[in-house]
Design a protein around this motif. Structure first.
Motif, PDB file in Angstrom:
ATOM      1  N   PHE A 273       0.856  -1.467   0.367  1.00 33.28           N
ATOM      2  CA  PHE A 273      -0.077   0.103   0.276  1.00 33.28           C
ATOM      3  C   PHE A 273       0.583   1.331  -0.111  1.00 33.28           C
ATOM      4  O   PHE A 273       0.622   2.327  -1.102  1.00 33.28           O
ATOM      5  CB  PHE A 273      -0.340  -0.081   0.897  1.00 33.28           C
ATOM      6  N   HIS A 275       3.965   1.682  -1.460  1.00 36.71           N
ATOM      7  CA  HIS A 275       4.667   1.900  -2.202  1.00 36.71           C
ATOM      8  C   HIS A 275       3.631   2.012  -3.360  1.00 36.71           C
ATOM      9  O   HIS A 275       3.749   3.198  -4.116  1.00 36.71           O
ATOM     10  CB  HIS A 275       5.129   0.775  -2.543  1.00 36.71           C
ATOM     11  N   GLU A 276       2.464   2.028  -3.394  1.00 37.57           N
ATOM     12  CA  GLU A 276       2.098   1.524  -4.555  1.00 37.57           C
ATOM     13  C   GLU A 276       0.796   3.347  -4.174  1.00 37.57           C
ATOM     14  O   GLU A 276       0.848   3.750  -5.352  1.00 37.57           O
ATOM     15  CB  GLU A 276       0.540   0.669  -5.119  1.00 37.57           C
ATOM     16  N   MET A 277       1.008   3.740  -2.819  1.00 32.29           N
ATOM     17  CA  MET A 277       0.087   4.775  -2.728  1.00 32.29           C
ATOM     18  C   MET A 277       0.986   6.128  -3.167  1.00 32.29           C
ATOM     19  O   MET A 277       0.752   7.316  -3.409  1.00 32.29           O
ATOM     20  CB  MET A 277      -0.499   5.490  -2.275  1.00 32.29           C
ATOM     21  N   GLY A 278       2.712   5.637  -3.232  1.00 30.14           N
ATOM     22  CA  GLY A 278       3.428   6.877  -2.865  1.00 30.14           C
ATOM     23  C   GLY A 278       3.616   7.296  -1.858  1.00 30.14           C
ATOM     24  O   GLY A 278       3.994   8.382  -1.878  1.00 30.14           O
ATOM     25  N   VAL A 279       3.282   7.189  -0.768  1.00 31.67           N
ATOM     26  CA  VAL A 279       3.350   7.424   0.958  1.00 31.67           C
ATOM     27  C   VAL A 279       4.132   6.899   1.724  1.00 31.67           C
ATOM     28  O   VAL A 279       4.622   5.891   1.523  1.00 31.67           O
ATOM     29  CB  VAL A 279       1.949   8.058   1.154  1.00 31.67           C
TER      30      VAL A 279
ATOM     31  N   ALA B 208      -1.559  10.936  -1.474  1.00 32.12           N
ATOM     32  CA  ALA B 208      -0.933   9.604  -2.352  1.00 32.12           C
ATOM     33  C   ALA B 208      -0.424  10.281  -3.348  1.00 32.12           C
ATOM     34  O   ALA B 208      -1.295  12.001  -4.504  1.00 32.12           O
ATOM     35  CB  ALA B 208      -1.856   8.586  -2.790  1.00 32.12           C
ATOM     36  N   ARG B 209       0.098   9.765  -4.639  1.00 26.93           N
ATOM     37  CA  ARG B 209       1.418   9.892  -5.934  1.00 26.93           C
ATOM     38  C   ARG B 209      -0.064  10.118  -6.905  1.00 26.93           C
ATOM     39  O   ARG B 209      -0.059  10.812  -7.590  1.00 26.93           O
ATOM     40  CB  ARG B 209       2.173   8.887  -5.723  1.00 26.93           C
ATOM     41  N   LEU B 212      -6.992   7.084  -6.423  1.00 25.41           N
ATOM     42  CA  LEU B 212      -7.223   6.254  -6.163  1.00 25.41           C
ATOM     43  C   LEU B 212      -8.257   6.052  -5.859  1.00 25.41           C
ATOM     44  O   LEU B 212      -9.592   5.862  -5.568  1.00 25.41           O
ATOM     45  CB  LEU B 212      -6.629   5.850  -4.435  1.00 25.41           C
TER      46      LEU B 212
END
Lengths: 456, 456
Positions: A273, A275-279, B208-209, B212
């Motif tokens: 999570f 990694h995927e969200m970049g947080v 987030a990046r 979502l």
């Protein structure tokens, strides 16, 4: 190489071309200006069914977008599988964040990028190509099949709900198969054992009769945008706790094994999570494990707010009206129907709203969550098929999204449901740069072929 | 009938036609696509100045939209009056609420409806027509006049501020006259003794990046729209109290006479506010009288929120970014510069923001408030002119809006300022169906003629 594998390998390009042609049709079901495109996408699916050998394929008109229906019932004495998918897609905004045009499918790094690639045209197409493969190689299917595709999954799904409730006998079957979910990675096949329900609402706040100038009226004017901020902040606090009286009154704690799985997090979803969200940290109710938060806890999310001035520069307007789109995801553990939650939500909004505005809460759509037993015959066949193709037995996971049709199949048709999909977590569903991995597309075809063979 | 009155009466249609032609030019200063229109509106004003006899009229180029400047300095030994106005207008959205097209001026019930009718083209035009009347009837003006019009009043006013600070000697004068305010009604002339300053900010929240899906990530994802709701609700509570540490540290209580006037509310503004806004109760800090709230108390207003999905229907997106336009009106009683308030605001936002998002606060523009003494010679001339035309002496009021140029004239040019305008409270400034009363337009011409004669 088996005949099946030979056929799949020999038709790879054609399979992808057929998918691309479908993806090019911008079948955005919520946008009335795309009604014609939605119809074209439906017609394309009927054409595909007929070409692969399901001659009894047709459009079923509804109050909204048509259903696509096809049946092949010549496997006498064999079970009947109802196959569900949807041919409509989400809107594309913010369009400027797409690296390639959303309706011009483009292949990069083994992925096909396009709105609908994963949700759900890519997944439906792999099922159709599995049927085509079986039909071409064997001259028929190993079991009876009813294919039912809807065009309103992203728009509330009212028509299919109405159809299932009105004509349950036409859809009579032994099991239902929904190909609209994902796996943790290309290495970890999965079967879904739970889905959250949903309510999607619009909260409309009215202040003064017309828009006002903040210089003249600032200090005595109601501000619907400010009132919305107050309402939203009171419905869910900064720690992710939802404050809707009654929401947890029937809450049934998840089973010990599930709780243990979430706490142990063997698939390292916490890191995934992040990694995927970049947080650098996860949000929400920190006292629950992340996996539990996304599957067995309810959400309350604001999706958009309108009202006032949002153009370039500065305009000091106090709007007369402001609206927020707010949804709740509803785990089956709440043991509440979506309509019941809507009533609780509406009451909570009225209670927390500032008294200088009037508030109207609209139920845009709702759907029920579901828990799926993993010990049915049809789940065992799916599990064996996944193991055959992926080389390992699947994990059993809940998915946090909502596929209300699963609950309807469960309740109205009263048959076991299989939720087996081949999406990946980074497919960018509902977001810019949606994609589908071609390796998953082809492994999906292989798995569905095997699944049908095992059901026979 | 005096020669003056004969001229005004004989030219009524022409005056209105000249105003209409100006109003037809959509000089929206914040919209780059209207840059050409803003320029055309400036050129039109230069043309008007030349036609009425002010030969030395020109455009002054700036970094942004040009200034319009004209001077007539042939009244030897007489005082010089600097006249200010602006030729740019606000955007028009929501366009669908206009009863007639915003840039096709339409007369209904004695009002001229158009964007800019009241703010500020109608008011500038009446000053120009007063000059024309004096020039035509007398062959010259009774005093020296410098006319300075800007095209960025609705866009921060940076260029004129830069010009005034750079070339104060070019604008040397004995007094400044700003025609951009309003009166309580057609029966109650008014002079403005105070204005609030302003900061206009954009609060940008990043989660987030990328966008979502709330089904997949709802429960662990940061939601910038929800974070904004938390921030906004913490900056101003439901009772209208602003929570920005330091904002009231220098606050100086208004004078006893003002406080008494606000409490007594002799003009029945409380009822007027209710009526104009179409509400049954006033909002804000109930412990202060309404008049004090709109003039001597600060505001914090949200003007618009972007991020996520705001189209028709439902999209379950958790946006990566959300932004809010937030302004504060700053009464001079706070005794803080707008830049100081911005720093306090920025700090307060950082303190109340949830920790799972990052926040960026941008200062779009700012301007200072002002208090105007009512006992200057120029205010007495204005008062006498109003009494002559309206049959009664004016009331002295503060206005809650912001005209930062007033503070600049006060501070940089160091001259007394007269804030005398002829707008009405229901002119729909910055809103759909902006209008200007034609009776006020003509009485404004008469008043300005008289004002200039009295200054001589």
């Amino acid at each position: 190489m088996t005949q099946i594998e030979t056929y799949i390998t020999g038709h790879k390009d054609q399979f992808v071309e057929d998918l691309k042609a479908w993806l090019r049709i911008p079948s955005i079901s919520t946008a009335p200006e795309h009604n014609g495109d939605v119809l074209r996408a439906a017609e394309y699916a009927v054409e595909q069914l007929k070409q692969l050998g399901i001659k009894q394929a047709e459009l079923i008109p509804t109050q909204g977008h048509p259903l696509v229906y096809g049946e092949w019932l010549q496997a006498t004495g064999k079970p009947t599988l109802l196959i569900y998918g949807h041919y409509d897609v989400q809107p594309v905004d913010p369009i400027e964040l797409w690296e390639s045009a959303p309706f011009e499918p483009t292949i990069r790094n083994g992925n096909i990028y396009s709105r609908g690639a994963a949700d759900d045209k890519g997944q439906v197409m792999l099922v159709l190509k599995a049927l085509e493969t079986l039909m071409s190689v064997n001259g028929g299917l190993p079991i009876n099949v009813k294919v039912l595709l809807e065009g309103e999954e992203e728009a509330g799904g009212e028509s299919i709900e109405h159809y299932i409730k009105t004509y349950p006998e036409r859809l009579s079957c032994d099991a239902a198969f929904i190909c609209d979910t994902h796996m943790p990675s290309t290495e970890i096949p999965a079967l879904i054992t739970g889905l959250r329900g949903i309510i999607y609402t619009e909260v409309e706040v009215h202040g003064a009769r017309g828009d006002l100038h903040s210089g003249t009226y600032g200090g005595v004017a109601p501000n619907p945008l400010h009132a919305l901020a107050i309402i939203i902040s009171r419905l869910k606090d900064a720690d992710g706790h939802i404050h809707i009286p009654g929401l947890f009154d029937n809450y049934q704690k998840p089973k010990h094994e599930e709780k243990e799985f979430w706490e142990q997090d063997p698939l390292h979803m916490h890191e995934a999570f992040l990694h995927e969200m970049g947080v650098s940290q996860l949000s929400g109710e920190l006292e629950y494990p992340p996996l539990e938060r996304v599957s067995s806890r309810p959400t309350l999310e604001v999706h958009g707010i309108t009202g006032g001035f949002t153009g370039e520069g500065a305009k000091t307007v106090i709007p007369a009206v402001a609206k927020a789109k707010i949804s709740l995801r509803l785990p089956p553990d709440l043991q509440l129907k979506s309509q019941e939650v809507f009533e609780l939500f509406k009451k909570a909004v009225a209670e927390v709203a500032p008294t200088d505005v009037t508030v109207n809460v609209i139920n845009l759509h709702g759907g029920e969550g579901v828990l799926v037993a993993s010990d049915t015959q049809v789940m065992q066949a799916a599990s064996a098929a996944l193991e055959e193709v992926y080389g390992k037995s699947p994990v059993y996971l809940r998915e946090g999204g909502s596929i209300p049709i699963a609950a309807l199949f469960d309740e109205i048709l009263n048959v076991p449901v299989v939720l087996m999909g081949f999406g990946l977590p980074d497919d960018n569903l509902h977001a810019p740069n949606e994609k589908y991995a071609l390796s998953q597309f082809f492994n999906g075809i292989r798995t569905v072929v095997s699944f049908l063979q095992k059901l026979a």
